[in-house]
Design an enzyme around this catalytic site. Structure first.
Site, mmCIF file in Angstrom:
data_model
loop_
_atom_site.group_PDB
_atom_site.id
_atom_site.type_symbol
_atom_site.label_atom_id
_atom_site.label_comp_id
_atom_site.label_asym_id
_atom_site.label_seq_id
_atom_site.Cartn_x
_atom_site.Cartn_y
_atom_site.Cartn_z
ATOM 1 N N SER A 1 0.846 -1.197 0.000
ATOM 2 C CA SER A 1 0.000 0.000 0.000
ATOM 3 C C SER A 1 0.879 1.243 0.000
ATOM 4 C CB SER A 1 -0.904 0.024 1.232
ATOM 5 O OG SER A 1 -1.614 1.250 1.322
ATOM 6 N N TYR B 1 -2.007 -0.083 10.151
ATOM 7 C CA TYR B 1 -2.073 -0.448 8.737
ATOM 8 C C TYR B 1 -0.807 -0.047 7.972
ATOM 9 C CZ TYR B 1 -3.879 -1.023 4.002
ATOM 10 O OH TYR B 1 -4.060 -1.415 2.696
#
Length: 256
Positions: A148, A162
């Protein structure tokens, strides 16, 4: 399809393949000629998605819960009983957890790190024998990990576990790329920015939130399904045969 990008005769596994980015990639692989196994913890979702994508080619359901070691081992054993080699592994299954800094729970860290990092390592570990059988000097096996831009940028959105989990996945991928290259296994990372998914639905369905989010992206829009599929096909095909250890943002310039 140009032969440089054909996946005809190859076998792929896409974890988290029933929706979002995983489904985009699975569909692209099916359309490129691969036999694609999709994995998710919901057996019905697996069956339904495999049936849907089978209208385009060969797609098969392989339900498994990757949130624990037993589930990963079961996946490895089940796949090994059905195929002799695995040409392409896409580790897409992942999760997030959002909460204010002062109340962010340890449980959030544990869940996110487990699925986004530990389970990816476990899947590669369990499926390594099948990947080794597939890889050759001419056509290496491929591991494509879905990272990501959150693992590259400092844009956290209160999802404190995250971004660090994706940064850890990026580094794990680089370590494995260096180690496995001599075994004819390439390891690369796709680092997406905004794409339609369950994880981003709360933004997409809020007009003001969507406008504010899009304003942060130099291209002024979210990514499209075909763009994600095309990048994954490139990494899985002849186009990606000489690439390993790469972390590739696909984010409309957000990481700039």
């Amino acid at each position: 399809m140009h032969p440089y990008f054909s996946l005809q005769g190859r076998t792929a596994l896409v974890t988290g393949g029933t929706r979002g980015i995983g489904k985009m990639i699975a569909q692209g692989f099916v359309e490129a000629g691969a036999t694609v196994y999709i994995c998710a913890r919901d057996p019905q979702a697996c069956t339904d998605t495999a049936a849907e994508l089978s209208a385009l080619g060969d797609c098969r359901a392989l339900p498994a819960n990757l949130a624990n070691e037993a589930g990963i081992q079961a996946l490895g054993a089940q796949l090994a009983s059905q195929i002799e080699r695995l040409d392409i592994l896409v580790n897409n299954a992942g999760t997030t957890w959002g909460a204010p800094l002062e109340s962010y729970p340890a449980q959030g860290w544990e869940k996110v790190l487990q699925l986004n990092v530990t389970s990816v390592f476990g899947c590669i570990q369990q499926l390594l024998p099948l990947l080794r059988k597939a890889g050759t000097a001419e056509t290496p096996a491929r591991v494509i990990n879905i990272g990501s831009v959150a693992g590259i940028s400092s844009f956290g959105e209160q999802a404190y576990a995250y971004g660090p989990s994706k940064a850890a996945l990026h580094q794990l991928s680089r370590i494995l790329a260096r180690e496995l290259v001599s075994q004819h296994i390439n390891v690369n990372v796709i680092a997406p920015g905004r794409f339609p998914s369950k994880m981003t639905r709360h933004i997409a369905e809020d007009e003001q939130a969507l406008a504010a989010d899009t304003a942060q992206i130099p291209m002024g829009r979210w990514g499209r399904e075909a763009e994600m599929a095309a990048l994954a096909i490139s990494l899985a095909s002849t186009a990606g045969a000489y690439m390993t250890g790469a972390i590739i943002p696909i984010d409309g310039g957000f990481s700039l």
